[in-house]
Design an enzyme around this catalytic site. Structure first.
Site, PDB file in Angstrom:
ATOM      1  N   SER A   1      -3.000  -7.957   1.000  1.00 14.93           N
ATOM      2  CA  SER A   1      -3.367  -8.870   2.104  1.00 14.93           C
ATOM      3  C   SER A   1      -4.782  -8.619   2.597  1.00 14.93           C
ATOM      4  CB  SER A   1      -2.381  -8.709   3.273  1.00 14.93           C
ATOM      5  OG  SER A   1      -1.135  -9.239   2.917  1.00 14.93           O
ATOM      6  N   CYS A   2      -5.251  -7.374   2.461  1.00 15.05           N
ATOM      7  CA  CYS A   2      -6.621  -7.035   2.890  1.00 15.05           C
ATOM      8  C   CYS A   2      -7.650  -7.896   2.147  1.00 15.05           C
ATOM      9  CB  CYS A   2      -6.932  -5.570   2.617  1.00 15.05           C
ATOM     10  SG  CYS A   2      -5.650  -4.446   3.111  1.00 15.05           S
TER      11      CYS A   2
ATOM     12  N   HIS B   1       0.801  -1.237   0.000  1.00 20.23           N
ATOM     13  CA  HIS B   1       0.000   0.000   0.000  1.00 20.23           C
ATOM     14  C   HIS B   1       0.831   1.283   0.000  1.00 20.23           C
ATOM     15  CE1 HIS B   1      -3.920  -1.925   0.502  1.00 20.23           C
ATOM     16  NE2 HIS B   1      -3.272  -2.819   1.210  1.00 20.23           N
TER      17      HIS B   1
ATOM     18  N   ARG C   1      -1.508   4.351   2.901  1.00 21.89           N
ATOM     19  CA  ARG C   1      -1.859   5.046   1.645  1.00 21.89           C
ATOM     20  C   ARG C   1      -1.794   6.561   1.815  1.00 21.89           C
ATOM     21  NH1 ARG C   1      -4.414   2.263  -2.973  1.00 21.89           N
ATOM     22  NH2 ARG C   1      -3.715   0.152  -2.623  1.00 21.89           N
TER      23      ARG C   1
END
Ligand code: FAD
Length: 451
Positions: free
Chosen positions: A41-42, A10, A304
């Site tokens: 991974s989210c 990210h 982010r």
């Protein structure tokens, strides 16, 4: 200007995107030591549960796409040394088996973290897994359909552990969920909510074993067979460690300043102890809005924002990192919850005095029955008793009303008080909600309590 960005998750991705958006003429070199760019991974739970079929689609950038945007992408290439004085990094190309040095004007590190391995006997046995990144995703997926895996022990009842537990319970396994803390999701939700979720878990073959410390993993023929805690022994054909993360910063020791946990020290502008090196993501701390202190909150959302801001600041923008409240949401079988900021459970550790109101209501007006699709909703608003400043909130329902928490996150960031929310303008549509939004109702109650 030549910028080297290390790490393709990210934080790294957003740094590269930010540079492309505002300074497309920049020479960008983007490095990833793994063999896949920008794994998300989210999205792992969606892949493991079969909602998303192709592991390679759980990503937001491809080498070809980024190269066509003008970025020099290097996959399977690891940065192993940084020389700030010479403005160079040392690169090992794992695919070609070669090494080289590259120079930079600015370096942005988004090296992230790995699942922490518990320092107990048996931690190196077979079938002791982590849950982060594409390689673990593929290995875990195989275990969801492995008939010999009947008992799964997940260590860590935070977000990632609960996701892992749900994946394997849905795959028909018996899951024990161990945590040293007294409740599941202890750092995310207060007791009123975790009690509901605990019984929902038990109904679905997940057995919380909270308030317990793991002592050792017991093996047989090199494979894990059980997990021993200070209070019991739990059979395990598979163990998933989700009890914290360890920053990937060993190679930065004595290069830039790290804290006692190996996290990279940064200032408000994401600059490290070296003025030409910036750092973002899970290997750093973020400014926590309710307390204005720096906290460790490992979330993609934070990485982010930091990446975008670092991309500005390397060109001299001097934009401070926005404060964040650790807002997050998750489903536990039929329930959806979200939380942000300070909870009663975390207030002592954070050194914050709090008061809260809990509202139990229905999402839609009472004339819509539960049988006709209405749903119960629990909402807890936490504020400072001294002046009524909003500090946090939690929401839970079988209906997805989690987005309400974003309002509270903004309220915390903007230092609003419960009185600001009491009569704030929120829409009403009986198909969606009630004439007074649940935030209004809770804030009105809190305002009366404050008097
Ligand atoms: P990381 O994701 O840790 O990635 C770092 C990257 O850098 C890795 O690819 C690594 O290989 C590479 N790298 C490291 N060192 C080097 C080096 N020396 N040279 C080259 N490459 C290197 N957050 C949310 O906000 N919402 C969610 O729903 C959510 N769900 C999650 C679910 C799971 C199962 C997990 C594990 C995490 C979840 N998170 C979620 C957290 C989120 O994934 C992390 O906060 C985010 O990935 C952090 O990004 P990062 O850039 O700091 O680093």
């Amino acid at each position: 200007m030549k910028v080297i960005v290390v790490g393709s998750s990210h934080g790294g991705f957003e740094t590269v995107r930010g540079i492309l958006a505002e300074h497309p003429e920049t020479e960008i070199q983007w490095y990833e030591k793994g063999d896949f760019l920008s794994f998300l991974s989210c999205g792992m739970q969606l892949y493991l549960e079969g909602v998303v079929k192709d592991v390679n689609s759980v990503s937001y950038a491809t080498p070809a796409g980024m190269r066509s945007a003008g970025v020099h992408v290097f996959v399977k290439q690891e940065i192993t040394k940084v020389d700030p004085a010479a403005h160079t990094v040392h690169v090992i190309d794992h695919a070609a088996g070669t090494e080289r040095d590259e120079d930079y004007d600015k370096l942005v590190l988004s090296v992230g973290a790995l699942p922490a391995s518990l320092p107990v006997e048996g931690h190196d046995l077979q079938n002791v897994y982590g849950m982060r990144g594409r390689d673990w995703a593929i290995k875990l997926k195989a275990k969801t359909v492995a008939p010999e895996v009947k008992d799964v022990v997940v260590i860590g009842a935070g977000y990632i552990g609960v996701e892992a537990a749900e994946v394997f319970a849905k795959a028909g396994k018996k899951v024990t969920l161990i945590d040293v803390l007294p409740r599941v999701l202890d750092l995310y939700l207060d007791k009123e909510f975790t009690e509901l979720l605990t019984s929902e878990m038990i109904k679905n073959n997940i057995y919380p074993a909270t308030g317990q410390t793991v002592k050792r993993f017991v093996g047989q023929n090199g494979k894990v067979k059980s997990v021993v805690t200070d209070q019991g022994e739990y059979p395990a054909d598979l163990v998933i460690q989700a009890a914290g993360i360890k920053a990937n910063t060993a190679f930065l020791k004595d290069v830039i300043e790290l804290d006692d946990h190996g996290l990279i020290k940064i200032d408000d502008y994401l600059q490290t102890s070296d003025k030409d090196i910036y750092a973002v993501g899970d290997a750093t701390l973020v400014p926590f809005a309710p307390t204005a202190q720096n906290n460790r909150i490992a979330l993609a959302t934070n990485a982010r924002r930091q990446g975008r801001i670092a991309a500005k600041n390397i060109f001299g923008a001097a934009q401070p990192m926005t404060t964040v409240s650790g807002s997050s949401a998750l489903s536990v079988f039929r329930y959806h919850f979200a939380s942000t900021g300070v909870k009663t459970g975390t207030s002592v550790k954070l050194g914050v005095e709090t008061k809260s109101v809990l509202v139990k209501d229905t999402v839609q007006p009472p004339f819509v029955s539960l049988e006709d699709g209405n749903a119960e909703v629990w909402f807890k608003l936490t504020y400072a008793p001294s002046d009524g400043r909003v500090l946090g909130a939690q929401i839970l329902s079988k209906r997805d009303v989690t987005a309400n928490i974003n309002v509270i996150s903004l309220a915390i960031q903007q230092k609003l008080k419960v009185t600001d929310l009491a009569y704030a303008d929120f829409f009403f549509q009986p198909g969606f909600d009630r004439p007074w939004n649940i935030i209004n109702i809770a804030a009105q109650k809190a305002a009366i309590q404050l008097k």
